[in-house]
Structures are given as C-alpha cells and as structure tokens.
Design a protein around this motif. Structure first.
Motif, mmCIF file in Angstrom:
data_model
loop_
_atom_site.group_PDB
_atom_site.id
_atom_site.type_symbol
_atom_site.label_atom_id
_atom_site.label_comp_id
_atom_site.label_asym_id
_atom_site.label_seq_id
_atom_site.Cartn_x
_atom_site.Cartn_y
_atom_site.Cartn_z
ATOM 1 N N LYS A 5 0.817 -1.202 0.000
ATOM 2 C CA LYS A 5 0.000 0.000 0.000
ATOM 3 C C LYS A 5 0.858 1.262 0.000
ATOM 4 O O LYS A 5 0.406 2.308 -0.469
ATOM 5 N N ILE A 6 2.064 1.172 0.617
ATOM 6 C CA ILE A 6 2.962 2.356 0.635
ATOM 7 C C ILE A 6 4.272 2.011 -0.062
ATOM 8 O O ILE A 6 5.347 2.490 0.327
ATOM 9 N N LEU A 7 4.162 1.172 -1.063
ATOM 10 C CA LEU A 7 5.366 0.699 -1.737
ATOM 11 C C LEU A 7 6.197 1.850 -2.314
ATOM 12 O O LEU A 7 7.432 1.864 -2.146
ATOM 13 N N PRO A 8 5.600 2.837 -2.979
ATOM 14 C CA PRO A 8 6.420 3.948 -3.495
ATOM 15 C C PRO A 8 7.176 4.685 -2.385
ATOM 16 O O PRO A 8 8.311 5.121 -2.576
ATOM 17 N N LEU A 10 8.093 3.342 0.582
ATOM 18 C CA LEU A 10 9.132 2.455 1.109
ATOM 19 C C LEU A 10 10.341 2.395 0.187
ATOM 20 O O LEU A 10 11.482 2.228 0.642
ATOM 21 N N LYS A 11 10.082 2.506 -1.113
ATOM 22 C CA LYS A 11 11.199 2.465 -2.053
ATOM 23 C C LYS A 11 12.141 3.665 -1.890
ATOM 24 O O LYS A 11 13.314 3.602 -2.270
ATOM 25 N N LYS A 12 11.645 4.770 -1.293
ATOM 26 C CA LYS A 12 12.488 5.963 -1.100
ATOM 27 C C LYS A 12 13.522 5.767 0.008
ATOM 28 O O LYS A 12 14.427 6.582 0.173
ATOM 29 N N LYS A 13 13.351 4.688 0.786
ATOM 30 C CA LYS A 13 14.305 4.369 1.858
ATOM 31 C C LYS A 13 14.446 5.547 2.819
ATOM 32 O O LYS A 13 15.533 5.972 3.178
ATOM 33 N N LEU A 14 13.335 6.097 3.296
ATOM 34 C CA LEU A 14 13.353 7.191 4.263
ATOM 35 C C LEU A 14 13.794 6.686 5.630
ATOM 36 O O LEU A 14 14.301 7.453 6.452
ATOM 37 N N ALA A 15 13.540 5.407 5.900
ATOM 38 C CA ALA A 15 13.983 4.761 7.137
ATOM 39 C C ALA A 15 14.035 3.274 6.865
ATOM 40 O O ALA A 15 13.316 2.767 6.000
ATOM 41 N N PHE A 16 14.874 2.586 7.660
ATOM 42 C CA PHE A 16 14.942 1.154 7.436
ATOM 43 C C PHE A 16 15.470 0.468 8.672
ATOM 44 O O PHE A 16 16.152 1.078 9.507
ATOM 45 N N LEU A 17 15.163 -0.769 8.816
ATOM 46 C CA LEU A 17 15.698 -1.654 9.846
ATOM 47 C C LEU A 17 16.736 -2.538 9.175
ATOM 48 O O LEU A 17 16.390 -3.428 8.393
ATOM 49 N N SER A 18 17.982 -2.288 9.491
ATOM 50 C CA SER A 18 19.050 -3.012 8.802
ATOM 51 C C SER A 18 19.250 -4.415 9.331
ATOM 52 O O SER A 18 19.927 -5.228 8.702
ATOM 53 N N GLY A 19 18.678 -4.694 10.513
ATOM 54 C CA GLY A 19 18.908 -5.984 11.134
ATOM 55 C C GLY A 19 19.976 -5.931 12.193
ATOM 56 O O GLY A 19 20.188 -6.911 12.911
ATOM 57 N N GLY A 20 20.643 -4.798 12.298
ATOM 58 C CA GLY A 20 21.646 -4.668 13.335
ATOM 59 C C GLY A 20 21.032 -4.441 14.704
ATOM 60 O O GLY A 20 19.881 -4.001 14.813
ATOM 61 N N LYS A 21 21.814 -4.704 15.762
ATOM 62 C CA LYS A 21 21.337 -4.568 17.139
ATOM 63 C C LYS A 21 22.365 -3.804 17.967
ATOM 64 O O LYS A 21 23.573 -3.890 17.720
ATOM 65 N N ASP A 22 21.820 -3.110 18.974
ATOM 66 C CA ASP A 22 22.729 -2.404 19.881
ATOM 67 C C ASP A 22 23.202 -3.367 20.956
ATOM 68 O O ASP A 22 22.873 -4.568 20.924
ATOM 69 N N ALA A 45 4.715 7.522 7.881
ATOM 70 C CA ALA A 45 4.127 6.274 7.379
ATOM 71 C C ALA A 45 5.166 5.155 7.341
ATOM 72 O O ALA A 45 4.887 4.001 7.681
ATOM 73 N N THR A 46 6.394 5.532 6.939
ATOM 74 C CA THR A 46 7.456 4.524 6.880
ATOM 75 C C THR A 46 7.764 4.000 8.263
ATOM 76 O O THR A 46 7.920 2.778 8.473
ATOM 77 N N LEU A 47 7.871 4.935 9.259
ATOM 78 C CA LEU A 47 8.168 4.506 10.618
ATOM 79 C C LEU A 47 7.046 3.636 11.182
ATOM 80 O O LEU A 47 7.303 2.634 11.867
ATOM 81 N N ASP A 48 5.799 4.045 10.913
ATOM 82 C CA ASP A 48 4.675 3.228 11.394
ATOM 83 C C ASP A 48 4.763 1.802 10.844
ATOM 84 O O ASP A 48 4.510 0.824 11.565
ATOM 85 N N TYR A 49 5.087 1.710 9.580
ATOM 86 C CA TYR A 49 5.163 0.373 8.974
ATOM 87 C C TYR A 49 6.310 -0.434 9.570
ATOM 88 O O TYR A 49 6.149 -1.612 9.941
ATOM 89 N N LEU A 82 11.885 15.127 17.076
ATOM 90 C CA LEU A 82 10.638 15.400 17.765
ATOM 91 C C LEU A 82 9.507 14.470 17.281
ATOM 92 O O LEU A 82 8.607 14.118 18.054
ATOM 93 N N MET A 83 9.559 14.137 16.018
ATOM 94 C CA MET A 83 8.542 13.214 15.475
ATOM 95 C C MET A 83 8.618 11.862 16.177
ATOM 96 O O MET A 83 7.599 11.195 16.407
#
Length: 709
Positions: A5-8, A10-22, A45-49, A82-83
């Motif tokens: 639904k938000i594929l366009p 998500l493709k912009k890569k505004l945020a991502f989970l790389s799989g790394g851990k602290d 929307a990206t963060l929510d997803y 702040l967001m």
C-alpha cells in the motif's frame, strides 16, 4: 499496514531496519536524511510500517535510532527527532544523530536536546560517524557508518512483499479451509449448502504452500549465513528477516497449520469428489434406468407384431434395428457406469459399498432384462421371417404344382407319362417337406410367443398376440388345405396318367399283336408249304396246322381284347386314341388274309390227305399181287384228287383286297407237284398192271368157254 500500500514510499528508503542490534539487543532503526526536503508524512508512514514488524518482545528491548543528518539541515533533524516522540516514544532507548563534521553549533544543539530530554522520553546524542562505534558494534552498523553489516533495501523490500503476501494469503486460506472443513463435519444439509455456496478456496493451497516453503527456506538460509558471517564484512546480504523481525516461527506455524488444514481439505475434497461422483453415477444410473423402463420399454411394447409377409417382417426387423441402435447408446453408458462403479468398489469406503452395490445391481438388472427383451424380440422377428419365407416358398411350390395339374396332358408315349408321373411325385414330396417345415417353424414361433415375458418390470402386461397366433394358424391351415386340394388333384391326375399308360400299353400290345399275326401269315405262306409224302405225314401236318391256326386265333383275340380295352380307356379319359382307328382295320385285314391263307392251307392238306389215302389204298398191295383187282372208281378218285391238287398248287391265294400270294417259292411248289405226280404215276402203273391182269383173265376166260362147251 501492508507494504504494497505504501510501496512507493518504502522504495524511497526514508527509514529502514538493517537488522543490526545495539548492545542491549535492541533493534537499530536508521533514518538517512538527504539534502532534499523530506516529507514528514511519508517518513511517519514509513516509521509506522517498520515499527509494526518486530514482535512485542523485541519492541520491549527498545530501539536505537540512528538519524543520519550529515546531508541535511539541523531544523529537519530536530523535526525528525521530535517526530520520534509522537511515533515511538516508549520504544526508543537512544537516538544517535550523526552530525556533519563542520556544521551545527554543538553548544546550541546539545543544549536544545538536553533541555528537551525529559519531555522527549529518550536520550539524544550527537555523534560523528567515525565515533558511532562507541555505542554500537561495527558488525551491527552498515557500511555508510563504517560498519560491516551489508544491507540491500530493495532486496529486503521484495522479500518483505513476499512475506506479507504469503502471510495474507495463508491466513485467508487458513480461515477458508477451516470454515470448509468445519462445515464438512456438520449435517448433510450444511454440507450441501457449503458445497453450493463456496466449495473452493480463494487461493490455490499448493501455490501458497510452495511460496511459504520457499520463504522459509530463504529465511533459514539467510539466518545461517548471517550467523556464520558474524560481524565480518563482505558476507551475504543480511536483511532484517530473522525470527525477531519476520517471525520465522510464525511462518513455520502458518505452514504447519496450513498443511494440517490442507490435508483435511484434501480429504474433504476427496469426500466431495467421491460424493459428487457417486451423485453423478446415481444421476446417470437413474437416467439409464428411467429411459430403459420408460421410452425403451414403450418402444418394445408397441413393436409386438410379426408381419404378414416377408416384406412386412423385414420392415419390422429394420425398425427393431433402429430400436437396438438407440438402446446401444444407453448400453454404452451402462458399460461406462459399470466400470466406474467397479473402480469405486475396489477403492471405496465401507459406508459406500452397499449403496454402490445396490446401484450396480439395479443397473445390471434393468440392462440385462432390457437386453433379454431385445434379444427375444429379435429372435421372434427372425423366426417370423423364416416362417414367412417358408410359407412363400411353399405357396410358390403349390402354385407350380397346381399349374402342372391344370395343364393339359399330351404325352407322346408311356415313357413320357412315367417321367411326368415321377416329376409330379417329386413335386408332391417337395410340397410335403415344405409343409412339414412350415409346421415346425410355425410351432416354434408359437412356442416363442407363448413364453413371451412382460415388458414392464414388476407388472403383468398382456401382449396382444392373438392376431399373430391367428395369422400363423391361418397360414398353416390355408397351406394344408391347398396341399390337400393338390393331393386330390394329383390322385386324379395319377389315375388318369396310369390309365393313359394302360392305353398306350394296350395300343402298343395291339400293334404288336398285328405284327405277330402278320409274322404268322408270312410264316404260313413261306414255310408251311409241304403237303407230306404220305397220309401219315399229311395228318401230322394237319395237326400242326390246326395248332398254328389256334395260335393265330389267340393272337387275333388278344389284339381284339386290347383294342376293346383302348376303347373303354378312351371313353374313361374322354379322348380319342391316335392309333386304335388304324390298328383295328390292320388287325382285321391281316386276320382275314390269315384266314384265307389258313383255309387254303387246310384245304390243300385235306386234299393231300385224301390223295395219299386213296393212293396208298391202291398201292399198299405188292406188285406180285397185281392180280388183286381194285375198283376203277378208286383209280379215278386218285386221279381226280391228284389232278385237283396239282391244279390247286398252281393257283395263288387271293386275299379279300384282291391281292395274290403264292405259298413258298415256285421251286417249292414244283417239288410238291413232282411228289404228287410220282405218286399218281405209281397208281397209274398199278392200274395198268391191273388192266393187263384183267385182260389176261378175260382172255383166259374166253379160251376156257369153248373148251367147256
């Protein structure tokens, strides 16, 4: 929220989970800001997803957010931080803002975030990219932060789409299969409603299972490779698809549940297919049974006649072939159904065996009964056809025999009559054989019709065979009457022809009698010429002549009797003989000729007998007794008879028709005359001697008289 639904965005890569851990095993959320203006709505929307992906357990460990502001302005970074307070305030443990090396006033920015710490709920630190490893292990950082963790956003996005699609489809499929399987456990009415409403799932179970297995295999492979790669660089892509992000156990659980429900669904489908196949078989069986017991039986019931001729029986046979052709189509369906039922019986459940056997038995009973009726009808029509053929053949033979009997009989001779009689007897014998064959075939047909079974199962239906039976009896009686009339006419013709044989025989024998009489006449004239050398021989010839005449008389009488018989036969046959009118005159003519000749022969023999008797009376004394005196009359008698006989020998036999015929040849007559003359000469000599002796006596007497005087 679903990725497609938000594929366009998500493709912009505004945020991502790389799989790394602290170091607390919390997930690292990276927000790479760029020089272009970032849409806060898209980022939100990206963060929510992204935050909807990890499990609650994983979220409880908190997130470390890396805000890469090296290519962005401070106010944008501040807005993003702040967001985070509004989007994920409870889940954020630490926000690492990667700052550019020569921009932003550290004092201001630090004071600003420090001042807002209590209100934000999480710690915000500004850090250079090369010092980020103080907070996060290098192996958990991507290459843009100097780490060794390899991340491919498009690959992750594609796999995420696959996962979500599988999750959605498998979940929907599980629900549908569960409903279908649960409905199948209900009552038969619910099964029917379920089958009618939606018997097929929305997705192909095989395809969904294959997708799930491929996804699980990919997850397991990435996890294995990732664990081996550790923090080293240059390994295979480590995407956030481990069990914490994509819930690998969830995939396995979905697959297990799906396999379980699909196995049940397959059994349901098998039961449905079997039930559907059974219902289809029941429907087809009833179609076959209803047609055979309905229209098929009605067709046979209306076809009960046998015809009254060969042409009619052939037409009925043709009609029956059409009926058989229609039945053959249903019998083919029966064979196919029987094979299907046999296959189901070999692999069927106990609960279906009785029903299948009942269907098979019902179908077999109906088909075999109908086939028996067809065969019976065919046999009746074949017997009727043979009966009509035999009747026609017999009728033709009777017509031919009647034609022979009605034709005029004009045989040439007795042999022709015998041949005609033989031919007539053969015809009659052939008619008798054909009539016997007709009786046998008629009786066989009657026996068949008397055993005719009902055309309606479970009901007694009277087949109207009275007309057929009356017709068969009528044909046989008619042929019997015609044959009897022909036999009577044959008897009359036989008697007539036997009389004609007798007539020809009588005429032939009468002609033979004429020939025999002619032969006797010829023999009398040519061989009966001797008159005898003495009276004894003449008497013998007279006796033979009488016997010869008696034979001729018998022959004549026999001929007369035969001719009289021909007259009687002609009167009986009401015909005139061709030869009796000629034979009787010939017989009378020959007989008259024979009578004249025999009388002449009789008269000559009698004269010869008288001549020889008189001559012998004179000549029986020896010449030494010449002095024995014989009356002159005796000599005159011999001379008279002898001359008369000699004259008779020279005279021919004159027949009533004026024709003449001599006895024997002239030489034979001359020999007979010479013999008579010899005897007359002896008598003459005897007379001469007697006269001399008398003269001597007379002279002696004259001489003696003077002496006495």
């Amino acid at each position: 929220m679903e990725a497609f639904k938000i594929l366009p965005v998500l493709k912009k890569k505004l945020a991502f989970l790389s799989g790394g851990k602290d170091r607390r095993s919390g997930l690292i959320l990276t927000i790479p800001l760029c020089t272009e203006q970032t849409s806060m709505e898209e980022l939100s929307a990206t963060l929510d997803y992204l935050l909807s992906i990890p499990s609650e357990k994983c979220k409880a460990r908190g997130f470390t957010v890396i805000v890469d502001g090296r290519k962005s302005q401070w106010n944008i970074v501040k807005t993003v931080v702040l967001m985070l307070q509004n989007v994920i305030p409870a889940e954020v443990s630490l926000v690492c803002v990667v700052k550019p090396d020569e921009f932003w006033d550290k004092k201001v920015t630090h004071f600003c975030f420090w001042k807002e710490k209590d209100r934000l709920g999480f710690e915000v630190i500004l850090v250079s990219a090369n010092k980020l490893t103080r907070y996060i292990e290098p192996c958990q950082l991507t290459d843009e932060f100097g780490g060794s963790l390899v991340y491919d956003h498009l690959d992750w996005l594609n796999k995420r789409l696959v996962f979500e699609k599988f999750t959605k489809e498998s979940t929907s499929l599980l629900d549908e299969l569960t409903v279908i399987n649960e409905n199948e456990k209900g009552s038969q009415a619910e099964k029917d409603r379920s089958s009618e409403s939606n018997s097929l799932p929305s997705f192909d179970p095989e395809t969904v299972l294959q997708t799930g297995h491929e996804l699980l295999s990919e997850l397991q492979q990435r996890r294995f490779n990732g664990s081996e790669g550790g923090g080293g660089g240059g390994g295979t892509t480590w995407s956030p698809m481990d069990d914490e992000l994509l819930a690998q156990p969830q995939v396995m659980k979905l697959l297990d549940s799906l396999r379980e429900q699909y196995t049940k669904y397959q059994e349901v489908c098998r039961q449905r297919s079997k039930r559907s196949q059974l219902e289809e078989i029941q429907t087809k069986v009833m179609q076959v049974v209803n047609w055979l017991e309905g229209p098929g039986t009605e067709q046979l019931r209306t076809q009960w006649g046998i015809g009254d001729s060969i042409r009619a029986s052939q037409a009925l046979q043709q009609k029956h072939e059409e009926i058989e052709s229609q039945h053959s189509e249903w019998f083919a369906v029966y064979v196919e159904l029987n094979q299907q039922i046999a296959a189901l019986l070999s692999a069927g459940d106990e609960e279906d065996l009785m029903e299948l056997k009942g269907l098979q038995q019902q179908l077999s009973d109906v088909c075999y009964r109908q086939a028996s009726q067809l065969e019976f009808r065919q046999n009746v029509l074949q017997s009727a056809h043979e009966f009509h053929m035999t009747a026609q053949d017999l009728s033709q033979q009777l017509d031919g025999l009647l034609g022979m009997l009605c034709a005029d009989v004009a045989p040439a001779d007795g042999a022709a009559i015998q041949q005609t009689l033989k031919h007539l007897e053969e015809k009659l014998k052939s008619v008798e054989g054909a009539l016997q064959s007709l009786r046998e075939k008629g009786q066989a047909l009657l026996d068949q019709m008397s055993t005719q079974t009902s055309f309606s199962y479970g009901k007694d239906v009277n087949i109207e065979n009275k007309d057929n039976i009356d017709h068969i009896h009528g044909v046989m009686e008619d042929m019997q009457l015609r044959k009897q009339r022909c036999e009577d006419m044959v008897d009359v013709r036989r008697l007539k022809m036997l009389q004609m044989v007798q007539l020809f025989k009588c005429e032939e024998d009468a002609s033979q009698a004429v020939e025999w009489l002619g032969e006797l006449l010829d023999a009398l004239l040519k061989t009966h010429i001797r008159l005898g050398d003495d009276s004894q021989e003449t008497k013998v010839l007279l006796e033979k002549h009488k016997k010869f005449v008696d034979v001729a008389q018998s022959t004549y009488d026999y001929g007369r009797q035969l001719l009289q018989a021909t007259v009687v036969l002609c009167q009986s046959l009401r015909c005139t003989t061709r030869s009796s009118g000629d034979t009787l005159p010939r017989l009378n003519r020959v007989w008259k000729q024979f009578t004249v000749t025999s009388d002449e022969r009789q008269h000559r023999l009698e004269m010869a007998s008288a001549f020889h008797t008189a001559a012998e009376k004179i000549l029986r004394e020896s010449p030494e007794l010449a002095e024995l005196m014989v009356d002159v009359e005796a000599y005159e008698e011999v001379e008279t008879v002898g001359k008369g006989l000699l004259d008779r020998l020279t005279v021919p036999v004159i027949f009533p028709d004026g024709s003449e015929q001599f006895f024997g040849s002239p030489g034979d007559m001359a020999s007979s005359a010479e013999s008579i003359r010899e005897r007359m000469k002896l008598v003459e000599e005897k007379r001469f001697l007697q006269e001399e002796a008398q003269q001597r006596l007379d002279e002696e007497a004259l001489e003696a008289e003077p002496r006495e005087s």
